[in-house]
Motif scaffolding. Structure first.
Motif, short mmCIF file in Angstrom:
data_model
loop_
_atom_site.label_atom_id
_atom_site.label_comp_id
_atom_site.label_asym_id
_atom_site.label_seq_id
_atom_site.Cartn_x
_atom_site.Cartn_y
_atom_site.Cartn_z
N PHE A 46 0.87 -1.22 -0.08
CA PHE A 46 -0.04 -0.26 -0.02
C PHE A 46 1.17 1.30 0.02
O PHE A 46 1.74 1.18 1.30
N THR A 48 2.25 4.96 -1.96
CA THR A 48 1.71 6.26 -2.53
C THR A 48 2.30 6.22 -4.23
O THR A 48 3.83 5.03 -3.99
N PHE A 209 0.08 13.75 -8.46
CA PHE A 209 -1.03 14.07 -6.91
C PHE A 209 -2.00 13.15 -7.08
O PHE A 209 -1.89 11.55 -5.95
N HIS A 213 0.89 11.19 -5.62
CA HIS A 213 0.50 11.70 -3.77
C HIS A 213 -0.45 9.82 -3.37
O HIS A 213 -0.89 10.53 -2.17
N THR A 214 -1.22 9.72 -3.97
CA THR A 214 -2.43 9.03 -4.10
C THR A 214 -1.88 7.18 -3.47
O THR A 214 -0.62 6.90 -3.65
N LYS A 215 -2.06 6.69 -2.04
CA LYS A 215 -1.71 5.76 -1.87
C LYS A 215 -2.96 5.12 -1.93
O LYS A 215 -3.58 5.06 -2.38
N ASP A 216 -1.81 3.34 -2.76
CA ASP A 216 -3.01 2.71 -3.23
C ASP A 216 -2.33 1.01 -3.39
O ASP A 216 -1.30 1.34 -3.07
N THR A 217 -2.88 0.36 -3.87
CA THR A 217 -2.58 -1.19 -3.45
C THR A 217 -1.68 -1.38 -5.20
O THR A 217 -2.54 -1.22 -6.23
N SER B 36 -6.47 7.01 -0.49
CA SER B 36 -6.48 8.33 0.29
C SER B 36 -5.48 9.45 -0.53
O SER B 36 -4.63 8.40 -1.18
N ASN B 37 -5.33 10.21 -1.56
CA ASN B 37 -5.13 11.22 -1.41
C ASN B 37 -5.20 12.74 -1.05
O ASN B 37 -6.24 13.46 -0.33
N PRO B 38 -4.15 13.29 -0.92
CA PRO B 38 -4.41 14.86 -0.64
C PRO B 38 -5.19 15.77 -1.97
O PRO B 38 -4.64 15.39 -2.79
#
Lengths: 414, 228
Positions: A46, A48, A209, A213-217, B36-38
């Motif tokens: 998981f 970014t 972004f 900057h997104t957390k993903d699997t 999740s993203n900012p």
């Protein structure tokens, strides 16, 4: 034209100057790219997008990376610096500007290194002169472009307009939808770009972004295996110096003069670069499972898109499905080479083709319109720009409006 | 398919981005799908900063600014009083049966705000997270931990065990972030002699906040939140 290649033809020859199974100084085993993706065990993590770039470069046997900070790629560039301090790269340093960085990348690539760098938005445009220079010099450098707004007033948010500027540079241009794509594209991109009959630079693009900057699997192979390094002896042209072409041509009076033969020389060289980009298809198709992905393309309504706009479209299609409206999807993975034939085939049965994009110009819609018959079927939109998000509800609304259906008032109070 | 959309509006430096990442990491550990993203401008403290966590039972593709949230967390009163949010009003787009959790001791909403939210059966929890952070974590930098705890307590979208695991991943290991985040990470680590103590204080802050908000949620009669 190229010979037809099937996605199952996984025959790609990488470097021959190290042996597969041999270990590098970090103890990583040189492994065929197909084995990295199709045989090695993949473990979900998981992360970014920036962390994913680090994970890819860790196993990419990169020689040189040059960094320059600009949001949203700064974190990735810093993470590659960490890899350097751990001994995974031979050279890593900070350039003085994006223009300098790309020039320094060229030097390292001329010297025979596999080269990776990252840039974004205004940085991409500042570096621009170097991209056709790389291509003309046949340097298989990889630049990861984490797209952001390029206009004034400044925006650091995602906008894919800068990709439009890359289209005719002679580079391969791939567009990742997710962090998973980005990981795959970075590793596979080196292998395709470095093939002797391709040997041009590659821009692996993603939307800043939304990916970085997104957390993903993400499914990752183990990090004790790695790509075979770049083999400079597979460069299709002699090392460039003042005595060999094409640099020699610059010195030689016949090319620098304004006469027919000089124009012909330049024109044929540009055609060769274009042809090299086209020749990358046969290596890319088996590695990426085709230049496009298709879902339900037998439907009358289709969305054709690339990057994050594909993700937003997937959600929109889910929402439309709940209302009984069936929509198919085409995801374009490579913008250069552009999958003309694939798009023509996939859109054959469509009556309405929607092209959502994260830029004000709608360059992808123009590419599609230019290659399919009856292009009044193409609806260029919805568009967002300047860093705006494209909620899936907006895609749903735009599709329904265009088709003359009633649109429900959104739940928003705003 | 069910999905909970969480929108966090805070100010730069408060840890809104970290909070969304932690919630998504915890959901991932709980075996749910999450992303999740900012969303923020060029980094500066006290400027509006938002972050979003989407948690669901199926693969989530949606990303970017969250327009239709089920849960809104307001990390700082200025989000409301000085309109430091990306949407106006800050609850724009909230879904029916949603919840708004505000870090405040006082009611910051106007009569009109209350009416609009009531019409949508949106519950409002005024939760003094900064007070909790100062009491337990001994620093207002733990405000985000108290807010995460409140969100988990009311919604039960992630478990305390998973949040503990996410904390270990985020603060227990080496982590590279942008300059501003790295400076704040350093600042909070300096407050504790050992990293374990920071992790412990953070978890205590989350747990206490979780308990308080769980109790509050049980007392609510019309709470009809989506479950994931």
């Amino acid at each position: 034209m190229n010979k037809q290649v099937e996605t199952s033809d996984r025959k790609i020859i990488a470097s021959k100057h190290v042996k597969l199974g041999q270990k590098n100084q970090k103890g990583q085993t040189y492994t065929d790219v197909n084995d990295i993706f199709y045989k090695a065990k993949q473990t979900p993590s998981f992360l970014t997008g920036s962390e994913v770039i680090r994970a890819a470069i860790k196993i990419a046997s990169v020689g040189t990376s040059v960094a320059y900070p600009i949001t949203p790629q700064s974190e990735a560039a810093a993470l590659i610096g960490e890899l350097y301090s751990e001994g995974y790269l031979d050279e890593y340093f900070r350039g003085e500007s994006e223009f300098a960085v790309m020039g320094q990348c060229a030097g390292a690539a001329f010297g025979g290194h596999r080269v990776f760098t990252t840039t974004a938005g205004p940085g991409t445009l500042r570096a621009m002169e170097n991209f056709p220079m790389w291509a003309g010099s046949r340097l298989p450098i990889q630049v990861c472009v984490t797209c952001r707004g390029i206009n004034s007033p400044l925006s650091i948010q995602p906008d894919t307009l800068e990709m439009h500027y890359l289209l005719e540079t002679g580079m391969l241009v791939w567009h990742a939808e997710t962090a998973q794509d980005l990981f795959d594209f970075i590793l596979k991109g080196f292998i395709v770009a470095e093939q002797p009959d391709v040997h041009v630079p590659i821009a692996t693009c993603c939307d800043g972004f939304f990916v970085t900057h997104t957390k993903d699997t993400v499914e990752l192979p183990p990090d004790d295996i790695c790509l075979t390094p770049y083999d400079p002896y597979r460069n299709p042209q002699p090392v460039m110096d003042m005595e060999t072409a094409p640099i020699r041509m610059m010195r030689d009076p016949f090319v620098m003069k304004s006469n027919y033969i000089s124009y012909a020389t330049h024109a044929s060289w540009q055609q060769e670069i274009k042809a090299a980009v086209e020749r990358s298809r046969k290596h890319t198709i088996p590695l990426l499972d085709g230049l496009i992905d298709e879902h339900n393309t037998d439907r009358e309504i289709l969305v054709v898109s690339s990057g994050t706009a594909v993700s937003q479209s997937r959600e929109a299609i889910r929402l439309l499905e709940q209302e009984g409206i069936k929509v198919g999807l085409v995801k374009i993975k490579t913008i250069r080479p552009f999958p003309y034939e694939e798009v023509r085939q996939a859109t054959k049965k469509a009556k309405h083709i929607f092209v959502p994009e994260f830029n004000v110009g709608g360059w992808l819609a123009r590419e599609i319109k230019a290659c399919i018959p009856d292009n009044e079927r193409v609806y260029a939109g919805p568009h967002v720009a300047g860093g705006m998000t494209m909620p899936s509800e907006v895609i749903v609304d735009e599709i329904k409006k265009h088709l003359g259906m009633e649109t429900a008032e959104a739940v928003s109070l705003g | 398919m069910s999905r909970m959309n969480i929108r966090i509006s805070g100010l730069g430096g408060q840890g809104a981005v970290t909070a969304a990442h932690l919630l998504a990491m915890a959901a991932n550990k709980d075996g749910k799908y999450s992303i999740s993203n900012p969303f923020f401008g060029a980094e500066k403290r006290m400027a509006p900063a938002e972050s979003y966590a989407r948690i669901g039972t199926e693969r989530i593709y949606d990303r970017g600014e969250l327009v239709y949230p089920d849960v809104i967390m307001v990390f700082h009163p200025q989000v409301i009083t000085m309109q430091k949010s990306y949407t106006a009003p800050f609850y724009s787009g909230i879904k029916e049966n949603g919840i708004v959790i505000i870090n405040t001791s006082d009611d910051l909403l106007s009569e009109e705000d209350h009416q609009r939210l009531e019409a949508l059966n949106v519950a409002v929890l005024n939760h003094d997270a900064t007070k909790l952070a100062l009491e337990i974590g001994k620093t207002e930098l733990s405000t985000n931990m108290a807010m995460i705890g409140a969100c988990a307590g009311v919604t039960k979208v992630v478990s305390l065990e998973a949040l503990d695991g996410a904390l270990q991943d985020r603060f227990g290991k080496r982590y590279v972030a942008s300059g501003g985040t790295a400076t704040l990470d350093e600042a909070i680590k300096k407050k504790y002699a050992k990293k374990e103590m920071l992790l412990k204080a953070n978890l205590e802050c989350i747990t206490e906040s979780y308990k308080m908000s769980s109790e509050w949620a049980e007392k609510q009669e019309n709470l009809n939140l989506i479950t994931v």
